[in-house]
Design an enzyme around this catalytic site. Sequence first.
Site, PDB file in Angstrom:
ATOM      1  N   LYS A   1     -41.738-112.676  30.433  1.00 52.91           N
ATOM      2  CA  LYS A   1     -40.741-112.206  31.355  1.00 52.91           C
ATOM      3  C   LYS A   1     -41.156-112.743  32.855  1.00 52.91           C
ATOM      4  CE  LYS A   1     -39.120-107.541  29.556  1.00 52.91           C
ATOM      5  NZ  LYS A   1     -39.540-106.137  29.917  1.00 52.91           N
TER       6      LYS A   1
ATOM      7  N   ARG B   1     -44.389-105.353  22.622  1.00 56.48           N
ATOM      8  CA  ARG B   1     -43.044-105.928  22.476  1.00 56.48           C
ATOM      9  C   ARG B   1     -43.243-107.476  22.593  1.00 56.48           C
ATOM     10  NH1 ARG B   1     -38.149-107.204  24.461  1.00 56.48           N
ATOM     11  NH2 ARG B   1     -36.181-106.978  23.016  1.00 56.48           N
TER      12      ARG B   1
END
Length: 284
Positions: free
Chosen positions: A225, A259
């Site tokens: 991210k 995740r």
Amino acid sequence: MPHSARRWRCGRHVLDFDLPAIMAIINTTPDSFSGDGLDRDLSAAIARARAAIDAGARILDVGGESSRPGAAGVPLEEEIARVVPLVEALAPLGVPVSVDTVKPEVMRASIAAGAAIINDINALRAPGAIEAVAATEAGVCLMHMRGEPRSMQEAPSYLDVVAEVEDFLLERLAALEAAGVARERISLDPGFGFGKTLTHNLELFRALERLCAHGVAILIGVSRKTMIGGVTGRPVAQRVAGSVAAALLAVQRGADVVRVHDVAETRDALAMWAAIERGRLSAY
Ligand code: 9MG
């Protein structure tokens, strides 16, 4: 509460967190932010899912609509057409299949196709979403998001990010329990990068132990991210090491599920963690 005391009941699967679990991201969206979207290539997605399981994944997460900042929505029929055949193909592989969606119709179609988990970045706030899940035995992940993907990174602002995220998650947890969803079916996720600046994300990360103290499974997603890029200065394709380091730190603070895109690399890091922290060899 230590990992070992928590469980996540997801349809016919029960995940115990004696050791934290890796959730593999199997992207089917052509505009995935990480650049690994498989679009409609079902056999490539199945191959990737099998490889993820072999590399150590205990959950597969699929989605038909990108949630990256600025992403446009996908029509309902298109999302169902992307997700349902994939769920049908992956459900027999033996690990729970999670579907990342905010739409009650997609939730219902996915569960009917064999999905064991609904992963909702909107925490089941859409009308009919709670009912779609409550009527089943599926597990659910309730994630915190401020705003919506299209605009959430424009000017996120909080007085106290940790308290506000925690209050939100506890309110959603109470709403689901009131609708008859057992606590064991629910996991909570602070939603790194969803309506949060780098400073918010880091503050929230430091407070993970507090979020892990509610006796509910905690899932986190930081893989590749912007926050990893913000710290390391790396483009998406070069964020593996930063992502693995963050997953490890999340587990150290009590997260139950990470995740990730890079399953094998994360598995090696968690295997080292299990050996050193838990005296468990060959744990993954
Ligand atoms: C779909 N999706 C993208 N990022 C995510 C995150 O951090 N957590 C969860 N649960 N889902 C996510």
